[in-house]
Design an enzyme around this catalytic site. Structure first.
Site: not given
Ligand code: XUL
Ligand code: CO
Length: 435
Positions: A305, A269, A337, A99, A102, A266, A307, A294
């Site tokens: 989430d 998600h 991610d 991003h 970042d 993702e 991750d 992702d």
């Molecule tokens: C948030 C997410 C983000 C996107 C990019 O849950 O997945 O990091 O991948 O903005």
């Molecule tokens: Co993501």
């Protein structure tokens, strides 16, 4: 100078190795189903989780020990670039994602942010030219700053919309400068807290408006990355408009964006939306919209989430099967991610975590390739739908029948025989591919 003096370039050493800093399954040059593993997997490292995530959670302070902090924010930003490319090179990851916020501090004004981005992307470009490492995608963070409290493209405030547009413009300029292959939109605040004050139709029209401006600007500057929309049902917004693959595709179709947009899916998600990762991949694939992945995983016991780095071979195998069915993921890739757990706070955990994820995807790829080679799912499905490949079934799917002709046929049926799916047996046979 090295940020990881004790870590050498990670090599494939096979499953017998006791070296934690080695791949046990990911062998980049090994050919699987006609392509090398690295061509299939196109691994990317995420700048945010690797370089800026600090290990804090809503109840606790940062835990991550990081050695790249300098005297100023810009010095830290420059140090991070050096450390990041050391990680990419040592892992042998050929792509990365970030991003805007970042990589460079926002400063006190948009001009200052632009200047900081210019300086840091110059440095990133030097490293890209030196190493051949490529930008899988970048994106604009339009969800962290308080100005985006009511959304970015879906905001009620026209000045905020304009600021978001300026971030997207710069994001595309950077994408062009660094040769980005994709450009992502994830609408962290594009949703609502309550419908009581929300004009959903108006907000969605405005989101599409910003996307069309992005397409037009890309055309103007002669840079056409694959645009990707990343679905997520909730968090941070209570309800996010890009709820899941199906909802996001409906949006893309409603606004006629099919030619420019695909999906970045993702795993965590998907599970937040009540789906499996393979479900989301299949929805995208059958609609010719599988863009990129992702890679991460949630925790089955937690509803948010997390991750986590992907280590579940079963799920990853089914995901990779979808990728193979799609004929590959390029120009997308497999972007981690994923973040190290709060208790994995040492610098070197960044390597151990990525190695775990890369090895898991290598195993998933190999298992998926074998499933494909053996026609495991192909035969299963062929048999399951066999009645449509002959007789009345064949006529139905070649559109030769109607309600009246089928009624006539049905009246002549004495006995309809349905078959068991033997699902438990199928799952047991599938297990043989995973070990
Ligand atoms: C948030 C997410 C983000 C996107 C990019 O849950 O997945 O990091 O991948 O903005
Ligand atoms: Co993501």
């Amino acid at each position: 100078m090295s940020y990881f003096p004790n870590v050498a370039k990670i090599q494939y050493e096979g499953t017998k190795t006791k070296n934690p800093f080695a791949f046990r399954h990911y062998n980049p040059e090994e050919v699987v189903a006609g392509k090398t593993m690295k061509e299939h997997l196109r691994f990317a490292v995420a700048y945010w989780h690797t370089m800026t995530q600090d290990g804090s959670d809503p109840f606790g302070n940062p835990t991550n020990q990081r050695t790249w902090f300098g005297a100023t924010e810009m010095e830290t930003a420059r140090n991070r670039v050096e450390a990041f490319f050391e990680i990419l090179e040592k892992l042998g990851a050929e792509y990365f994602c970030f991003h805007d916020v970042d990589i460079a501090p926002e400063g006190d004004s948009l001009e200052e942010f632009y200047q900081n981005l210019d300086e840091i992307t110059d440095l990133i470009k030097e490293h890209m030219d030196r190493t051949g490492i490529k930008l899988l995608w970048n994106t604009a963070n339009m969800f962290s700053h308080p100005r985006y409290v009511n959304g970015a493209a879906s905001t009620n405030n026209a000045d905020v919309f304009a600021y978001a547009a300026a971030q997207v413009k710069k994001g595309l300029d950077i994408s062009k400068k660094l040769g980005g292959e994709n450009y992502v939109f994830w609408g962290g605040r594009e949703g609502y807290e309550t419908l009581l004050n929300t004009d959903m139709g108006f907000e969605q029209d405005n989101i599409a408006r910003l996307f069309k401006m992005a397409i037009a600007y890309g055309e103007k500057i002669g840079h056409k990355p694959q645009f990707l929309l990343e679905p997520k049902p909730k968090e941070p917004s209570k309800h996010q408009y890009d709820f899941d693959a199906a909802t996001t595709l409906q949006f893309i179709q409603k606004y006629g964006l099919e030619g420019d947009f695909k999906l970045n899916l993702e795993a965590n998600h998907a599970t937040l939306a009540g789906h499996t990762f393979e479900h989301e991949i299949e929805v995208a694939r059958i609609n010719h919209a599988l863009g990129s992945l992702d890679a991460n995983q949630g925790d089955v016991l937690l509803g948010w989430d997390t991750d986590e780095f992907p280590t579940n071979v079963y799920d990853v195998t089914l995901a990779m099967y979808g990728v193979l069915e799609n004929g590959g993921i390029a120009p997308g890739g497999i972007n981690f991610d994923s973040k190290v757990r709060r208790s994995s706070f040492e610098m070197e955990d960044l390597f151990l975590a990525h190695i775990a994820g890369m090895d898991t995807f290598a195993r998933g790829l190999k298992a998926a390739a074998k499933l494909k080679e053996d026609r495991f799912f192909d035969d299963l499905k062929e048999k399951r739908y066999a009645s449509f490949h002959e007789g009345i079934g064949e006529k139905i799917i070649s559109d030769q029948e109607d309600l009246e002709s089928l009624t006539e046929y049905a009246l002549g049926l004495k006995d309809i025989k349905v078959e068991s799916s033997h699902i438990e047996y199928v799952k047991s046979c599938l297990n043989d591919y995973l070990v």
